[in-house]
Design a protein around this motif. Sequence first.
Motif, PDB file in Angstrom:
ATOM      1  N   TRP A  32      30.387 -17.783   9.750  1.00 34.69           N
ATOM      2  CA  TRP A  32      31.701 -17.352  10.226  1.00 34.69           C
ATOM      3  C   TRP A  32      32.788 -17.688   9.213  1.00 34.69           C
ATOM      4  CZ3 TRP A  32      33.946 -14.124  13.262  1.00 34.69           C
ATOM      5  CH2 TRP A  32      35.271 -14.310  13.661  1.00 34.69           C
ATOM      6  N   VAL A  33      32.732 -18.875   8.646  1.00 35.10           N
ATOM      7  CA  VAL A  33      33.712 -19.281   7.636  1.00 35.10           C
ATOM      8  C   VAL A  33      33.622 -18.383   6.406  1.00 35.10           C
ATOM      9  CG1 VAL A  33      34.363 -21.119   6.022  1.00 35.10           C
ATOM     10  CG2 VAL A  33      33.812 -21.684   8.399  1.00 35.10           C
ATOM     11  N   GLU A  34      32.399 -18.125   5.932  1.00 33.66           N
ATOM     12  CA  GLU A  34      32.220 -17.266   4.759  1.00 33.66           C
ATOM     13  C   GLU A  34      32.646 -15.832   5.060  1.00 33.66           C
ATOM     14  OE1 GLU A  34      31.613 -15.894   1.094  1.00 33.66           O
ATOM     15  OE2 GLU A  34      31.507 -18.011   1.675  1.00 33.66           O
ATOM     16  N   SER A  35      32.334 -15.371   6.271  1.00 33.72           N
ATOM     17  CA  SER A  35      32.712 -14.016   6.663  1.00 33.72           C
ATOM     18  C   SER A  35      34.228 -13.837   6.640  1.00 33.72           C
ATOM     19  CB  SER A  35      32.173 -13.703   8.058  1.00 33.72           C
ATOM     20  OG  SER A  35      32.488 -12.381   8.435  1.00 33.72           O
ATOM     21  N   LYS A  36      34.965 -14.829   7.092  1.00 31.85           N
ATOM     22  CA  LYS A  36      36.430 -14.744   7.070  1.00 31.85           C
ATOM     23  C   LYS A  36      36.944 -14.677   5.628  1.00 31.85           C
ATOM     24  CE  LYS A  36      37.359 -18.306   9.748  1.00 31.85           C
ATOM     25  NZ  LYS A  36      38.170 -19.285  10.524  1.00 31.85           N
ATOM     26  N   VAL A  44      35.312 -13.453   3.067  1.00 32.31           N
ATOM     27  CA  VAL A  44      34.967 -12.128   2.552  1.00 32.31           C
ATOM     28  C   VAL A  44      35.922 -11.068   3.094  1.00 32.31           C
ATOM     29  CG1 VAL A  44      33.216 -10.298   2.647  1.00 32.31           C
ATOM     30  CG2 VAL A  44      32.540 -12.651   2.117  1.00 32.31           C
ATOM     31  N   TRP A  45      36.195 -11.117   4.404  1.00 33.39           N
ATOM     32  CA  TRP A  45      37.072 -10.118   5.022  1.00 33.39           C
ATOM     33  C   TRP A  45      38.512 -10.241   4.536  1.00 33.39           C
ATOM     34  CZ3 TRP A  45      36.373  -5.660   7.153  1.00 33.39           C
ATOM     35  CH2 TRP A  45      35.160  -5.362   7.777  1.00 33.39           C
ATOM     36  N   HIS A  46      38.929 -11.439   4.194  1.00 31.15           N
ATOM     37  CA  HIS A  46      40.285 -11.629   3.677  1.00 31.15           C
ATOM     38  C   HIS A  46      40.498 -10.812   2.407  1.00 31.15           C
ATOM     39  CE1 HIS A  46      44.082 -13.620   2.810  1.00 31.15           C
ATOM     40  NE2 HIS A  46      43.650 -13.871   1.584  1.00 31.15           N
ATOM     41  N   ILE A  47      39.447 -10.669   1.622  1.00 24.83           N
ATOM     42  CA  ILE A  47      39.527  -9.879   0.388  1.00 24.83           C
ATOM     43  C   ILE A  47      39.177  -8.421   0.655  1.00 24.83           C
ATOM     44  CG2 ILE A  47      38.649  -9.630  -1.977  1.00 24.83           C
ATOM     45  CD1 ILE A  47      37.832 -12.625  -1.769  1.00 24.83           C
ATOM     46  N   ALA A  48      38.106  -8.206   1.441  1.00 24.96           N
ATOM     47  CA  ALA A  48      37.577  -6.852   1.630  1.00 24.96           C
ATOM     48  C   ALA A  48      38.451  -5.992   2.534  1.00 24.96           C
ATOM     49  CB  ALA A  48      36.159  -6.928   2.204  1.00 24.96           C
TER      50      ALA A  48
END
Length: 486
Positions: free
Chosen positions: A17-21, A23-27
């Motif tokens: 979840w932390v990594e996904s956030k 990634v989504w912050h950039i993507a």
Amino acid sequence: MGERRDDELGKMWEKSWVESKKVWHIAGPAILTSLAQFSVNFATIAFVGHLGDLELAAVSIVQSVIEGFAFAVMSCLCSAKLIVHVNQLGMGSALETLCGQAVGAGKLNMLGIYMQRSWIITCVTGLFLLPIYIFASPLLKLLHQSHPMSNLAGKYCIWVIPQLFAYAVNFPLEKFFQSQSKVWVMAIISMVVFAIHILLGWLLVFKLGHGLVGAAIAGNVSWCLLAFTQLVYAVSGRFRDAWTGFSLSALKSLSGFVKLSLASAIMVCLEFWYYTAMILLVGRLKNPEIAVGAISICVNLHLWTMMIALGFNIAVSVRVSNELGAGHPGAAKFSVVVAAATSMFFAIIFCTTILSTGNHFPKLFTNKPLVVKETSKLRYLLASTILLNGILPVLNGVAVGAGWQFQVALISIACYYIFGIPFGALLAFRFNLGVQGIWSGMVAGAFLLTVILVFIILYRTNWHQEALQAEERIKRWGGPAETQLY
């Protein structure tokens, strides 16, 4: 035992979840920007598709061959301007990630100069590309495209010349904004311009009956408005440290910037030109207007969905490079898994949608029964391509972040141009499979590339060694950026 397993699963979920956030912050904003800008040309295809088979084929081949070539060259050249900071901070590529590294290097005052250098390079490149637009008709005939389609495409190319120079202004501006985390501003501007394009296209093409000329004018206004709005925002005074006005310093060391862009250019252009080669092959089939119209609808749909994957390409490139530069190889590898899984999730959704609407989605672009029928036949190949490209751009992003772009470029040439295109041509012309044969060759080339990259990343990559190399690059490029480069 069960509690221990639950605890491990909980930690893994929290970590994901932390990594996904991250990634989504950039993507997230990158995806919105890419979708909105690509949808300008995507909508143009939808407008002209309702005018006729010849109009659809002509505009499709212009967008895929002429404009696609210019788009690829422009986007690659403007990526050169801050590549030195990538090396300074342990990254191995240019493209979207490099501008932010200039900010990290504390060289905000150089951003405006680098952008001006890129404008000079891209505008001069536009002048060199201008003859391709002017002589598009004889050029397409030389490539054995049908004469009626080539003649109409040549006229349309003349009408859309303003878009060529809008690209030249727009791409450096995007890097300038990305470097200062103003990605949401880019996304908002792009979405507003897209909405204006839809309204303008409907008004000019259908309401006022200007047809193909109306579609060209709508595209010109939209791209020029996008470039102008972003330019005004860039020089409005909101970037006082990064933009200090026009400077003669921008004229220095232009050749160095061009040379530094070549490695990144290879990776991006190989992707664009693969589809260009496929469209040209289709143009040599019988009834080329129908065939080109059908495959262009599918290619544009595929490229539209690919904007999602390209957002994750940008994100994973940044995440991998950051983690390797920080000496965290395990985190870099985990970021690849999270980004790939998320991208594949969206690819599966798109695949399901295409397969379930196979007889209806072509009607969004054309009301011609023959084109609708031919397009529907390609739905399984389109779904396969979307699925493959749900993962392939992410794998390319790993290559960008780790500095493997030269090796991947060589592998791409082998998979696409030595295997994929000849195999597709063989199926199409020797075994009379037509459009389906050509597309099957493309899918085969992409599948082979995907398998090779997965093998390299999972089984041949020493992530600890990659982190050590990143650390070594930081030490080697530790001095002032300008003096290192020149």
